[in-house]
Design an enzyme around this catalytic site. Structure first.
Site, mmCIF file in Angstrom:
data_model
loop_
_atom_site.group_PDB
_atom_site.id
_atom_site.type_symbol
_atom_site.label_atom_id
_atom_site.label_comp_id
_atom_site.label_asym_id
_atom_site.label_seq_id
_atom_site.Cartn_x
_atom_site.Cartn_y
_atom_site.Cartn_z
ATOM 1 N N SER A 132 0.902 -1.158 0.089
ATOM 2 C CA SER A 132 0.086 -0.155 -0.102
ATOM 3 C C SER A 132 0.832 1.230 -0.112
ATOM 4 C CB SER A 132 -0.658 0.194 1.363
ATOM 5 O OG SER A 132 -1.494 1.201 1.373
ATOM 6 N N TYR A 145 -1.515 -0.608 10.673
ATOM 7 C CA TYR A 145 -1.325 -0.867 9.411
ATOM 8 C C TYR A 145 -0.064 -0.367 8.649
ATOM 9 C CZ TYR A 145 -3.049 -1.227 4.580
ATOM 10 O OH TYR A 145 -3.340 -1.566 3.128
#
Length: 263
Positions: A132, A145
């Protein structure tokens, strides 16, 4: 790496991005092996793409080992599975932290470690890790995350160097905000500050490009996000101030509130 005729193990296939990747691989003529935690959804998806299905919970180390054993003939690993892990770290239990670390970071590393030796022995193979943009730029309410995606990027870039000369490539594919899938589809939140999004199909195309061209890093995001993430990597304090002024807080809070009930 030639995808046609290669055996491809794809994790995280039951989400929107995973389905898009599976579709592109099927069109390329790959021999697909799909894995996920929910047997019913996995079997339906496997039937749709004429693929083999192997049920596995990537948070369980024993099931990760079983998956690697069951897929020992893998030519291409595409590690796409991930937990969103949004929210303040203080709201997470130790068990929830362990699960996020296991699925997002440990499982891709272990699958790479277990499947790479055969690839290297045959002189061909590829490992594609779907990360990501959050692996390049940190944001509020995403510390866990961010940690997993920063770690995944570091692993990919280092492991790629370890395997140089073996015929096995390693890539990290890093999407920005994805519409029609993932956190925005699940929560109904809108990207902050008018940020543009990409489609699951664009992410899938980025994965294919990474594998076929042996790209080190493929960032699937609009130009402004790629520029901002590059700046954030060098000047995190500046990026923090920009994010606050861009009014990202309402979007982050909406995502966190929606995902809190799913943990």
């Amino acid at each position: 790496m030639r995808i046609t005729g290669s055996t491809v193990l794809l994790t995280g296939v039951t989400g929107g991005i995973g389905r898009a990747i599976a579709g592109e691989l099927a069109r390329k003529g790959a021999r697909l092996v799909l894995t996920g935690r929910r047997a019913d959804a996995l079997e339906r998806t496997a039937a749709e793409f004429d693929a083999r299905a192997v049920v596995a919970d990537l948070a369980d180390p024993d099931q990760v080992d079983h998956l690697a054993d069951a897929c020992a003939d893998t030519d291409i690993l595409i590690a796409n599975a991930a937990l969103p892990s949004s929210g303040d770290l203080l709201d997470y239990t130790p068990e929830q932290i362990d699960r996020a670390l296991a699925v997002n970071l440990r499982a891709p590393i272990m699958l790479s470690r277990l499947l790479a030796p055969r690839m290297a022995a045959t002189g061909r193979g590829h490992i594609a890790l779907v990360g990501s943009i959050s692996g390049k730029a940190a944001t509020r309410s995403s510390s866990l995350y961010n940690a997993t995606k920063f770690g995944l990027r570091g692993f990919a870039l280092g492991f790629r160097q370890d395997l140089h000369g073996t015929g096995v490539g390693v890539s990290v594919i890093q999407p920005g905000f994805v519409r029609d899938a993932g956190m925005f589809a699940a929560t109904g939140a809108k990207p902050p500050g008018g940020m543009r999004t990409v489609s699951p199909g664009q992410v899938a195309a980025g994965v294919i490009r990474a594998v076929e061209r042996d790209r080190c890093e493929v960032n699937v995001a609009p130009l402004e996000m790629r520029v901002l993430s590059a700046i954030a990597g060098q000047f995190p304090g500046f990026a923090e101030r920009v994010q606050r002024r861009a009014g990202a807080e309402p979007t982050l809070r909406q995502i966190v509130d929606a995902q809190r009930g799913k943990r």
